[in-house]
Motif scaffolding. Structure first.
Motif, PDB file in Angstrom:
ATOM      1  N   PRO A  25      55.194 -34.314 -95.380  1.00  0.00           N
ATOM      2  CA  PRO A  25      54.392 -35.267 -96.159  1.00  0.00           C
ATOM      3  C   PRO A  25      53.146 -34.661 -96.799  1.00  0.00           C
ATOM      4  O   PRO A  25      52.701 -35.110 -97.845  1.00  0.00           O
ATOM      5  CB  PRO A  25      54.016 -36.332 -95.120  1.00  0.00           C
ATOM      6  N   GLY A  26      52.575 -33.625 -96.199  1.00  0.00           N
ATOM      7  CA  GLY A  26      51.326 -33.092 -96.728  1.00  0.00           C
ATOM      8  C   GLY A  26      51.469 -31.778 -97.455  1.00  0.00           C
ATOM      9  O   GLY A  26      50.538 -30.979 -97.497  1.00  0.00           O
ATOM     10  N   LEU A  27      52.637 -31.535 -98.064  1.00  0.00           N
ATOM     11  CA  LEU A  27      52.856 -30.237 -98.700  1.00  0.00           C
ATOM     12  C   LEU A  27      51.926 -30.041 -99.888  1.00  0.00           C
ATOM     13  O   LEU A  27      51.554 -30.989-100.585  1.00  0.00           O
ATOM     14  CB  LEU A  27      54.313 -30.091 -99.133  1.00  0.00           C
ATOM     15  N   SER A  28      51.530 -28.796-100.096  1.00  0.00           N
ATOM     16  CA  SER A  28      50.609 -28.472-101.189  1.00  0.00           C
ATOM     17  C   SER A  28      51.331 -28.004-102.439  1.00  0.00           C
ATOM     18  O   SER A  28      50.769 -28.064-103.537  1.00  0.00           O
ATOM     19  CB  SER A  28      49.633 -27.379-100.732  1.00  0.00           C
ATOM     20  N   GLY A  50      51.752 -34.971-110.105  1.00  0.00           N
ATOM     21  CA  GLY A  50      50.669 -33.994-110.022  1.00  0.00           C
ATOM     22  C   GLY A  50      50.868 -32.918-108.988  1.00  0.00           C
ATOM     23  O   GLY A  50      50.038 -32.002-108.885  1.00  0.00           O
ATOM     24  N   LEU A  51      51.972 -32.988-108.214  1.00  0.00           N
ATOM     25  CA  LEU A  51      52.234 -31.960-107.212  1.00  0.00           C
ATOM     26  C   LEU A  51      52.483 -30.615-107.885  1.00  0.00           C
ATOM     27  O   LEU A  51      53.299 -30.505-108.800  1.00  0.00           O
ATOM     28  CB  LEU A  51      53.452 -32.345-106.366  1.00  0.00           C
ATOM     29  N   SER A  52      51.793 -29.592-107.441  1.00  0.00           N
ATOM     30  CA  SER A  52      52.008 -28.251-107.971  1.00  0.00           C
ATOM     31  C   SER A  52      53.388 -27.753-107.569  1.00  0.00           C
ATOM     32  O   SER A  52      53.844 -27.996-106.451  1.00  0.00           O
ATOM     33  CB  SER A  52      50.936 -27.308-107.421  1.00  0.00           C
ATOM     34  N   HIS A 164      52.890 -29.421-114.403  1.00  0.00           N
ATOM     35  CA  HIS A 164      52.287 -28.874-113.182  1.00  0.00           C
ATOM     36  C   HIS A 164      53.177 -27.802-112.546  1.00  0.00           C
ATOM     37  O   HIS A 164      53.009 -27.482-111.366  1.00  0.00           O
ATOM     38  CB  HIS A 164      52.041 -30.005-112.185  1.00  0.00           C
ATOM     39  N   ALA A 165      54.105 -27.270-113.324  1.00  0.00           N
ATOM     40  CA  ALA A 165      55.050 -26.296-112.774  1.00  0.00           C
ATOM     41  C   ALA A 165      54.810 -24.904-113.341  1.00  0.00           C
ATOM     42  O   ALA A 165      54.673 -24.725-114.555  1.00  0.00           O
ATOM     43  CB  ALA A 165      56.482 -26.730-113.075  1.00  0.00           C
ATOM     44  N   GLU A 166      54.778 -23.921-112.456  1.00  0.00           N
ATOM     45  CA  GLU A 166      54.830 -22.519-112.855  1.00  0.00           C
ATOM     46  C   GLU A 166      56.297 -22.141-112.959  1.00  0.00           C
ATOM     47  O   GLU A 166      57.098 -22.480-112.087  1.00  0.00           O
ATOM     48  CB  GLU A 166      54.134 -21.643-111.828  1.00  0.00           C
TER      49      GLU A 166
END
Length: 293
Positions: A25-28, A50-52, A164-166
């Motif tokens: 749940p708390g992945l960066s 917005g998740l990287s 938000h993706a590399e």
């Protein structure tokens, strides 16, 4: 809503909700070393805006297409509109000729190549991506009456998700090496073939054989040793079970159907393996205990 804009053999659209539900749940950051059509990525992008993310694939043309879509969605839609109009303006025989002309012309710019990539994907036989030993796309023309070459709303949604993706195109092991604790890595490699005749080796110029499956297992072990949460899909084959058995991983069987196959009989549901290292990296698995193969 963002979802895969490409047809893709082995796509994970149906499995994506289960992977999303199982993720920490708390992945960066979300990391996918074998992106393909990126069904799981798009599921994460919708659920966690917005998740990287870090998306990688050995298929350089695929990653180039993602990059153009992320950075130039309007120009890509315009280029696809021109291809779509030109294709639909022709009769069936002329459409086939137009397809082979596009197939033989790789394009001079990233934008041209990305538009061509999507056009071929929508109009080729069964939506396959296959290249010959020289790296040339060699799938024949499909038999669709009215393929949807341009879906502008979908492309815009996917472009927003990719902000938000590399994006990388490198060996999967390099991508795994860059993962760190707090990331969630999902690996969906070319599957180990269930039979000697079932192997699909044309995704890139290089095959993905047993040596690569071993490298993948070692990369998975390295992720675990560094405390990086990871999950992996593969075929339910004794060789794969042997690679991951006895290492403390949770190994589950899931049933998946194959939407893209030349034979309808081969599209029936088949068992696959879903393997995670959650307990070994100190995360509680959804079911609370590790499975064993």
């Amino acid at each position: 809503m963002a979802r895969p804009f490409l047809k893709w053999a082995g796509g994970k659209a149906k499995l994506a909700p289960a992977i999303l539900a199982a993720a920490p749940p708390g992945l960066s950051r979300y990391v996918e070393p074998f992106a393909g059509a990126a069904a799981v990525f798009f599921a994460f992008a919708e659920a966690r805006p917005g998740l990287s993310s870090l998306l990688n694939d050995a298929n350089h043309e695929l990653i180039e297409t993602f990059t153009v879509l992320r950075d130039q969605p309007g120009s890509l839609s315009s280029a696809l509109a021109l291809l779509s109009s030109a294709y639909y303006a022709r009769d069936p025989v002329a459409r086939r000729d137009f397809y082979y002309e596009a197939r033989s012309n790789p394009g001079a710019t990233p934008l041209e190549r990305a538009a061509r990539f999507i056009f071929l994907n929508k109009t080729c036989y069964n939506g396959l991506f296959r290249v010959n030993s020289s790296g040339g796309f060699n799938v024949p023309h499909g038999r669709y009456k009215n393929p949807r070459i341009l879906d502008e709303n979908l492309l815009l949604a996917c472009s927003r998700a990719l902000q938000h993706a590399e994006l990388r195109s490198e060996d999967f092991a390099e991508t795994c090496t860059s993962a760190r604790p707090g990331d969630f890595v999902y690996l969906d490699p070319p599957y180990h073939p269930l039979t000697a005749t079932a192997n699909f080796t044309g995704y890139t110029r290089a095959d993905f054989g047993r040596a690569d499956q071993l490298r993948l297992r070692d990369a998975f072990e390295s992720l675990t040793a560094r405390g990086v949460a990871a999950m992996l899909s593969n075929s339910d084959h004794e060789y794969v079970r042997g690679l991951y058995g006895g290492l403390g991983y949770r190994v589950r069987t899931v049933t998946m159907s194959r939407a893209i196959n030349s034979r309808g009989s081969a599209r029936s549901p088949i068992p696959e393996l879903l393997i995670d290292n959650f307990e070994r990296v100190g995360l509680r698995s959804p079911e609370g205990s590790a499975g064993r193969p």
